[in-house]
Design a protein around this motif. Structure first.
Motif, PDB file in Angstrom:
ATOM      1  N   ILE A  21     -18.694 -54.399 -19.806  1.00 52.34           N
ATOM      2  CA  ILE A  21     -19.500 -53.700 -20.807  1.00 52.34           C
ATOM      3  C   ILE A  21     -19.849 -54.643 -21.966  1.00 52.34           C
ATOM      4  CG2 ILE A  21     -19.441 -51.805 -22.488  1.00 52.34           C
ATOM      5  CD1 ILE A  21     -17.497 -50.355 -20.437  1.00 52.34           C
ATOM      6  N   ASP A  40     -14.543 -64.187 -26.118  1.00 47.33           N
ATOM      7  CA  ASP A  40     -13.686 -63.858 -24.975  1.00 47.33           C
ATOM      8  C   ASP A  40     -12.480 -64.787 -25.014  1.00 47.33           C
ATOM      9  OD1 ASP A  40     -14.387 -61.904 -22.417  1.00 47.33           O
ATOM     10  OD2 ASP A  40     -12.808 -63.348 -21.952  1.00 47.33           O
ATOM     11  N   ILE A  41     -11.424 -64.345 -24.370  1.00 41.19           N
ATOM     12  CA  ILE A  41     -10.228 -65.197 -24.251  1.00 41.19           C
ATOM     13  C   ILE A  41     -10.483 -66.253 -23.175  1.00 41.19           C
ATOM     14  CG2 ILE A  41      -9.056 -63.764 -22.519  1.00 41.19           C
ATOM     15  CD1 ILE A  41      -6.479 -64.104 -24.137  1.00 41.19           C
ATOM     16  N   ARG A  42     -11.420 -65.968 -22.261  1.00 46.50           N
ATOM     17  CA  ARG A  42     -11.746 -66.894 -21.163  1.00 46.50           C
ATOM     18  C   ARG A  42     -12.999 -67.687 -21.536  1.00 46.50           C
ATOM     19  NH1 ARG A  42     -11.342 -62.983 -15.981  1.00 46.50           N
ATOM     20  NH2 ARG A  42     -12.418 -61.617 -17.400  1.00 46.50           N
ATOM     21  N   ALA A  65     -11.349 -66.727 -28.531  1.00 48.72           N
ATOM     22  CA  ALA A  65     -10.166 -66.343 -29.319  1.00 48.72           C
ATOM     23  C   ALA A  65      -9.415 -65.264 -28.570  1.00 48.72           C
ATOM     24  CB  ALA A  65     -10.587 -65.811 -30.692  1.00 48.72           C
ATOM     25  N   ASP A  66      -8.102 -65.262 -28.773  1.00 50.89           N
ATOM     26  CA  ASP A  66      -7.262 -64.169 -28.266  1.00 50.89           C
ATOM     27  C   ASP A  66      -7.163 -63.141 -29.393  1.00 50.89           C
ATOM     28  OD1 ASP A  66      -5.285 -62.417 -27.539  1.00 50.89           O
ATOM     29  OD2 ASP A  66      -3.894 -63.961 -26.820  1.00 50.89           O
ATOM     30  N   CYS A  67      -7.819 -62.023 -29.223  1.00 50.80           N
ATOM     31  CA  CYS A  67      -7.915 -61.037 -30.304  1.00 50.80           C
ATOM     32  C   CYS A  67      -6.618 -60.272 -30.561  1.00 50.80           C
ATOM     33  CB  CYS A  67      -9.079 -60.075 -30.042  1.00 50.80           C
ATOM     34  SG  CYS A  67     -10.671 -60.899 -30.183  1.00 50.80           S
ATOM     35  N   ASN A  93     -14.960 -54.327 -28.332  1.00 50.19           N
ATOM     36  CA  ASN A  93     -15.060 -53.789 -26.975  1.00 50.19           C
ATOM     37  C   ASN A  93     -13.769 -53.917 -26.177  1.00 50.19           C
ATOM     38  OD1 ASN A  93     -16.419 -53.431 -24.215  1.00 50.19           O
ATOM     39  ND2 ASN A  93     -15.799 -55.595 -24.147  1.00 50.19           N
ATOM     40  N   GLY A  95     -10.293 -53.642 -24.478  1.00 54.19           N
ATOM     41  CA  GLY A  95      -9.322 -52.586 -24.243  1.00 54.19           C
ATOM     42  C   GLY A  95      -8.993 -52.604 -22.770  1.00 54.19           C
ATOM     43  N   THR A 148     -14.131 -46.991 -27.023  1.00 54.66           N
ATOM     44  CA  THR A 148     -12.879 -46.282 -26.698  1.00 54.66           C
ATOM     45  C   THR A 148     -12.959 -45.770 -25.263  1.00 54.66           C
ATOM     46  OG1 THR A 148     -13.610 -44.218 -27.768  1.00 54.66           O
ATOM     47  CG2 THR A 148     -12.377 -45.799 -29.107  1.00 54.66           C
ATOM     48  N   TYR A 162      -2.432 -45.215 -22.562  1.00 55.58           N
ATOM     49  CA  TYR A 162      -3.786 -45.758 -22.746  1.00 55.58           C
ATOM     50  C   TYR A 162      -4.660 -44.729 -23.468  1.00 55.58           C
ATOM     51  CZ  TYR A 162      -8.562 -47.104 -21.312  1.00 55.58           C
ATOM     52  OH  TYR A 162      -9.893 -47.419 -21.288  1.00 55.58           O
ATOM     53  N   LYS A 166      -6.356 -45.091 -27.197  1.00 58.06           N
ATOM     54  CA  LYS A 166      -7.809 -44.996 -27.409  1.00 58.06           C
ATOM     55  C   LYS A 166      -8.141 -43.841 -28.354  1.00 58.06           C
ATOM     56  CE  LYS A 166      -9.746 -48.181 -24.759  1.00 58.06           C
ATOM     57  NZ  LYS A 166     -10.622 -49.229 -25.341  1.00 58.06           N
ATOM     58  N   PRO A 192     -16.948 -44.393 -23.314  1.00 55.25           N
ATOM     59  CA  PRO A 192     -17.544 -44.334 -21.979  1.00 55.25           C
ATOM     60  C   PRO A 192     -16.714 -43.510 -20.994  1.00 55.25           C
ATOM     61  CG  PRO A 192     -17.055 -46.624 -22.627  1.00 55.25           C
ATOM     62  CD  PRO A 192     -16.354 -45.712 -23.589  1.00 55.25           C
ATOM     63  N   THR A 195     -17.193 -46.356 -15.696  1.00 61.03           N
ATOM     64  CA  THR A 195     -18.358 -47.239 -15.731  1.00 61.03           C
ATOM     65  C   THR A 195     -18.200 -48.308 -14.670  1.00 61.03           C
ATOM     66  OG1 THR A 195     -18.444 -46.874 -18.116  1.00 61.03           O
ATOM     67  CG2 THR A 195     -19.756 -48.704 -17.261  1.00 61.03           C
ATOM     68  N   THR A 197     -18.013 -51.397 -13.722  1.00 63.19           N
ATOM     69  CA  THR A 197     -17.864 -52.816 -14.047  1.00 63.19           C
ATOM     70  C   THR A 197     -17.123 -53.485 -12.891  1.00 63.19           C
ATOM     71  OG1 THR A 197     -15.757 -52.375 -15.113  1.00 63.19           O
ATOM     72  CG2 THR A 197     -17.691 -52.346 -16.533  1.00 63.19           C
ATOM     73  N   THR A 199     -14.277 -54.928 -13.001  1.00 65.81           N
ATOM     74  CA  THR A 199     -12.858 -54.540 -13.060  1.00 65.81           C
ATOM     75  C   THR A 199     -12.653 -53.192 -12.381  1.00 65.81           C
ATOM     76  OG1 THR A 199     -12.717 -55.672 -15.181  1.00 65.81           O
ATOM     77  CG2 THR A 199     -10.914 -54.181 -14.647  1.00 65.81           C
TER      78      THR A 199
HETATM   79  N1  LIG Z   1     -15.115 -49.691 -17.235  1.00 63.50           N
HETATM   80  C1  LIG Z   1     -14.806 -48.412 -17.441  1.00 63.50           C
HETATM   81  O1  LIG Z   1     -14.891 -47.537 -16.558  1.00 63.50           O
HETATM   82  C2  LIG Z   1     -14.365 -47.977 -18.811  1.00 63.50           C
HETATM   83  C3  LIG Z   1     -14.233 -46.593 -19.058  1.00 63.50           C
HETATM   84  C4  LIG Z   1     -13.833 -46.176 -20.317  1.00 63.50           C
HETATM   85  C5  LIG Z   1     -13.575 -47.121 -21.307  1.00 63.50           C
HETATM   86  N2  LIG Z   1     -13.711 -48.451 -21.045  1.00 63.50           N
HETATM   87  C6  LIG Z   1     -13.447 -49.399 -22.132  1.00 63.50           C
HETATM   88  O2  LIG Z   1     -14.549 -50.270 -22.261  1.00 63.50           O
HETATM   89  C7  LIG Z   1     -14.115 -51.541 -22.727  1.00 63.50           C
HETATM   90  C8  LIG Z   1     -14.620 -52.638 -21.804  1.00 63.50           C
HETATM   91  O3  LIG Z   1     -14.159 -52.376 -20.488  1.00 63.50           O
HETATM   92  P1  LIG Z   1     -14.642 -53.257 -19.245  1.00 63.50           P
HETATM   93  O4  LIG Z   1     -14.347 -52.449 -18.044  1.00 63.50           O
HETATM   94  O5  LIG Z   1     -16.004 -53.780 -19.474  1.00 63.50           O
HETATM   95  O6  LIG Z   1     -13.568 -54.455 -19.329  1.00 63.50           O
HETATM   96  P2  LIG Z   1     -13.526 -55.824 -18.505  1.00 63.50           P
HETATM   97  O7  LIG Z   1     -12.116 -55.964 -18.034  1.00 63.50           O
HETATM   98  O8  LIG Z   1     -14.620 -55.888 -17.494  1.00 63.50           O
HETATM   99  O9  LIG Z   1     -13.829 -56.928 -19.615  1.00 63.50           O
HETATM  100  C9  LIG Z   1     -12.966 -57.135 -20.707  1.00 63.50           C
HETATM  101  C10 LIG Z   1     -13.179 -58.543 -21.260  1.00 63.50           C
HETATM  102  O10 LIG Z   1     -12.288 -58.717 -22.369  1.00 63.50           O
HETATM  103  C11 LIG Z   1     -11.681 -60.004 -22.298  1.00 63.50           C
HETATM  104  N3  LIG Z   1     -10.386 -59.958 -22.984  1.00 63.50           N
HETATM  105  C12 LIG Z   1      -9.268 -59.317 -22.563  1.00 63.50           C
HETATM  106  N4  LIG Z   1      -8.276 -59.497 -23.464  1.00 63.50           N
HETATM  107  C13 LIG Z   1      -8.782 -60.244 -24.458  1.00 63.50           C
HETATM  108  C14 LIG Z   1      -8.217 -60.761 -25.661  1.00 63.50           C
HETATM  109  N5  LIG Z   1      -6.954 -60.525 -25.993  1.00 63.50           N
HETATM  110  N6  LIG Z   1      -9.016 -61.493 -26.471  1.00 63.50           N
HETATM  111  C15 LIG Z   1     -10.313 -61.764 -26.126  1.00 63.50           C
HETATM  112  N7  LIG Z   1     -10.881 -61.315 -24.978  1.00 63.50           N
HETATM  113  C16 LIG Z   1     -10.121 -60.559 -24.160  1.00 63.50           C
HETATM  114  C17 LIG Z   1     -11.539 -60.248 -20.797  1.00 63.50           C
HETATM  115  O11 LIG Z   1     -11.407 -61.635 -20.527  1.00 63.50           O
HETATM  116  C18 LIG Z   1     -12.835 -59.638 -20.254  1.00 63.50           C
HETATM  117  O12 LIG Z   1     -13.887 -60.597 -20.215  1.00 63.50           O
HETATM  118  C19 LIG Z   1     -12.587 -51.442 -22.824  1.00 63.50           C
HETATM  119  O13 LIG Z   1     -12.222 -51.105 -24.133  1.00 63.50           O
HETATM  120  C20 LIG Z   1     -12.241 -50.313 -21.874  1.00 63.50           C
HETATM  121  O14 LIG Z   1     -11.020 -49.693 -22.209  1.00 63.50           O
HETATM  122  C21 LIG Z   1     -14.090 -48.900 -19.817  1.00 63.50           C
END
Ligand SMILES: NC(=O)c1ccc[n+]([C@@H]2O[C@H](COP(=O)([O-])OP(=O)(O)OC[C@H]3O[C@@H](n4cnc5c(N)ncnc54)[C@H](O)[C@@H]3O)[C@@H](O)[C@H]2O)c1
Length: 276
Positions: A21, A40-42, A65-67, A93, A95, A148, A162, A166, A192, A195, A197, A199
């Motif tokens: 996202i 991103d951490i990566r 950065a590691d947030c 974003n 979580g 969230t 979790y 949130k 959301p 979604t 993604t 993951t």
């Molecule tokens: N995908 C879903 O279905 C869904 C549903 C509800 C809520 N959410 C929320 O949406 C947000 C994004 O979800 P997503 O599925 O896109 O996640 P994702 O796992 O695809 O991506 C998360 C990104 O955050 C980075 N990251 C992780 N820890 C970090 C840190 N400490 N510092 C810096 N970067 C860091 C990861 O490297 C990754 O690139 C999250 O808060 C998640 O809880 C997602």
């Protein structure tokens, strides 16, 4: 007359923007004209998203950065202000359900599970919000948007920590909005539903995804670019009277959870009632 969202001249920070996202939000804010700091951490993922934005003609910088780390978050925000001139928009974003902390019955969660899940979903978001708000208050204000989850709107069996973390962010948004409104800072959350993604695709079978889709009124899951559009709107002047809110984007999942996914029974009851 056409209506456009114009973020030209603004600087945006998106955390966890190397995938999912966050990546889409960064790309859409750039398309709307913002200069975007891709956190991103990566490092390789942040660099790849910067390259994608640049290839579309946008402006972006990586901020690795590691947030979870206060000092790293302060350095990240200072870097954005130094390199982009300001921080007008922040999308927090990050979580997750951390590795090894898989959903399980409430009674099986131990102290380390609580600490880790709260840390990565509530504390991390609060650390970022604090540093961003400080920088925005020292300048012309800004907009902070947290990501969230739809899990905050209903009981979340086997995923209790979790969802609680949130939900705490949704509440944090209200306190921040009251404190920071006079500084010209709006604070909201978008929540959301499931979604698609990478993951999520890796975690759920296609069959399970289809089941989730069929349980919503719109019979679908959410696409990540749909959340990016919402984030682009909520951080824009079109949403300038909105603060302290969480906005659900879940294909109506919240509504359908209160009744069975398969509502054939309900339909026949209605037919019966109409026939009388
Ligand atoms: N995908 C879903 O279905 C869904 C549903 C509800 C809520 N959410 C929320 O949406 C947000 C994004 O979800 P997503 O599925 O896109 O996640 P994702 O796992 O695809 O991506 C998360 C990104 O955050 C980075 N990251 C992780 N820890 C970090 C840190 N400490 N510092 C810096 N970067 C860091 C990861 O490297 C990754 O690139 C999250 O808060 C998640 O809880 C997602």
């Amino acid at each position: 007359m056409s209506i456009t969202i114009d973020h030209a001249g603004r600087a945006a920070l998106v955390t966890g923007a190397g995938a999912g996202i966050g990546r889409e939000v960064a790309r859409w804010l750039a398309r709307a004209g913002a200069a975007v700091a891709v956190n991103d951490i990566r490092a390789e993922n942040a660099a790849a998203v910067v390259a994608e934005i640049e290839a579309e003609g946008g402006r972006a910088i990586p901020v690795v950065a590691d947030c979870r780390d206060d000092d790293a978050v302060d350095v990240m925000v200072a870097t954005v202000v130094d390199e982009l001139g300001s921080i007008d928009i922040a999308v927090n974003n990050i979580g997750m359900i951390p590795r090894g902390r898989n959903p399980r019955p409430f009674v099986q969660y131990r102290g380390d599970d609580w600490r880790d899940i709260i840390d990565q979903n509530l504390t991390l978001a609060a650390l970022c919000g604090r540093a961003e708000a400080e920088a925005m208050a020292a300048a012309d204000g800004g907009v902070i948007l947290f990501v969230t989850s739809g899990e905050t709107t209903r009981p979340s069996p086997y995923n209790s920590i979790y969802a609680a973390a949130k939900a705490a962010v949704n509440h944090l948004v209200t306190s921040m909005a009251v404190e920071l409104g006079p500084e010209g800072i709006r604070v909201n959350a978008m929540a959301p539903g499931t979604t698609l993604t990478e993951t999520v695709a890796a975690a759920f079978t296609e069959e399970r995804m289809e089941q989730i889709a069929q349980s919503t009124p719109l019979r679908r899951v959410v696409e990540h670019d749909e959340l990016a559009r919402l984030a682009t709107f909520l951080t824009s002047d079109l949403a300038r009277c909105i603060t302290g809110q969480f906005i659900l984007a879940d294909a109506g999942a919240f509504l359908s959870r209160s009744r069975p996914a398969n509502d054939e029974g309900l339909k026949s009851e209605l037919k019966g009632a109409n026939a009388q």
